[in-house]
Design an enzyme around this catalytic site. Structure first.
Site, PDB file in Angstrom:
ATOM      1  N   LYS A  16     126.615  35.222  27.939  1.00 25.19           N
ATOM      2  CA  LYS A  16     127.566  36.151  27.439  1.00 25.19           C
ATOM      3  C   LYS A  16     127.136  37.325  26.571  1.00 25.19           C
ATOM      4  O   LYS A  16     127.525  38.218  26.843  1.00 25.19           O
ATOM      5  CB  LYS A  16     128.744  35.146  27.371  1.00 25.19           C
ATOM      6  N   ASP A  67     139.498  34.455  26.857  1.00 27.71           N
ATOM      7  CA  ASP A  67     139.595  33.557  28.263  1.00 27.71           C
ATOM      8  C   ASP A  67     140.701  32.752  29.260  1.00 27.71           C
ATOM      9  O   ASP A  67     141.048  32.543  30.228  1.00 27.71           O
ATOM     10  CB  ASP A  67     139.334  32.028  27.817  1.00 27.71           C
ATOM     11  N   GLN A  84     134.361  29.311  22.833  1.00 23.57           N
ATOM     12  CA  GLN A  84     132.654  28.100  23.111  1.00 23.57           C
ATOM     13  C   GLN A  84     133.516  26.201  23.874  1.00 23.57           C
ATOM     14  O   GLN A  84     133.471  25.652  22.153  1.00 23.57           O
ATOM     15  CB  GLN A  84     131.681  28.517  23.203  1.00 23.57           C
TER      16      GLN A  84
END
Length: 294
Positions: free
Chosen positions: A53, A120, A97
């Site tokens: 990422k 997200d 994460q």
């Protein structure tokens, strides 16, 4: 193999190139989009995903500020880092994460992220807007799947989509996206899970079958209808002494046997994964643009 391979790498590269005008437009306003990445612990898969990422952000010109915390970090300390990013106007998106260490409540921590920076799309506020059919920051993997289907002109309107897996990260938000009243939705969606009866009967009825349960090779040829579209979300590390790493990556679909009867299929790796990262970039720019508007 008779199925058409759905090449996520190629589609993702084209979509990342298409982000450049948005980045230029923001730069003209003096805005450099920036993503904050928080990693707790040393989970090998999480480390790998985070690096990928960060590299993608660097390629397209999105800034990153990264925090890598030890696995014993307290929830209170983690929440303080999130709050600092919430109030920092130079940070437009926050990526936490997952998974987190067991002593940290993922729900409580995700709730602490400013919904405007929830790259997200997991915050209940953004999930609620999605459930109502509105426009919000949407979960990256489901959004990437929708974009992949569109890139290959796979029509979802009126199609029966079967999703095997009901997680809040993939299964449920993907169902919501595919049920929306628009040209990339309007599907009839069935979700199967570990307690579903006669799963094979249901999956064989699918026009589009999405495997997202995290079990290597679970979807076999006998579970797939002829000429169906198969989207494999799984990324499973399977021990493989023949490789230098000691493992190989396998999806939730028995690829070779299913590819022989499907019309389209995604590989693992190189299918859904690159699209997830691309949607992360897309959401970061979307979050930055929304914050500029106030």
């Amino acid at each position: 193999m008779s199925a058409t391979l759905i090449d996520g790498k190629t589609v993702a590269a084209k979509m990342q190139d298409a982000l450049q005008p948005q980045i230029v437009a923001l730069s003209r306003q003096g805005i450099k989009p920036q993503l904050a990445v928080i990693l707790v612990g040393d989970n090998p898969a999480s480390l790998s995903y985070t690096r990928a990422k960060q590299q993608a952000c660097q390629r397209v010109g999105i800034g990153t500020c990264d925090i890598h915390l030890p696995s014993e970090t307290s929830q209170e300390t983690l929440l303080k880092h999130i709050e600092a990013f919430n109030i920092d106007p130079a940070v437009h998106a926050i990526l936490l994460q997952l998974p987190l260490p067991s002593h940290i409540s993922a729900i409580d921590v995700l709730l602490a992220i400013d919904p405007r920076k929830d790259v997200d799309g997991f915050h209940p506020y953004n999930m609620g807007i999605l459930a109502r059919g509105g426009d919000s920051l949407q979960p990256c993997t489901p959004l990437g799947i929708v974009e992949l289907l569109a890139a290959y002109n796979i029509n979802t309107e009126g199609a029966h989509v079967v999703i095997v897996g009901r997680s809040a990260i993939v299964g449920r938000p993907l169902a919501l996206l595919l049920m929306r009243k628009n040209r990339r939705g309007n599907a009839t969606v069935t979700i199967c899970h570990s307690k579903s009866s006669n799963i094979a009967d249901i999956t064989r009825s699918a026009d589009i079958l999405v495997a997202a349960m995290g079990r290597a090779g679970y979807i076999q040829r006998s579970m797939v209808g002829k000429n169906s579209v198969v989207i494999d979300v799984g990324i499973n590390r399977v021990p493989d002494p023949a490789t230098k790493r000691g493992y190989s990556l396998r999806g939730d679909v028995a690829f070779e046997e299913v590819a022989a009867i499907a019309s389209h299929i995604t590989p693992v790796p190189g299918g859904v994964g690159p699209m997830t990262i691309t949607m992360l970039l897309h959401n970061t720019l979307k979050a930055a643009a929304l914050q500029v508007k106030g």
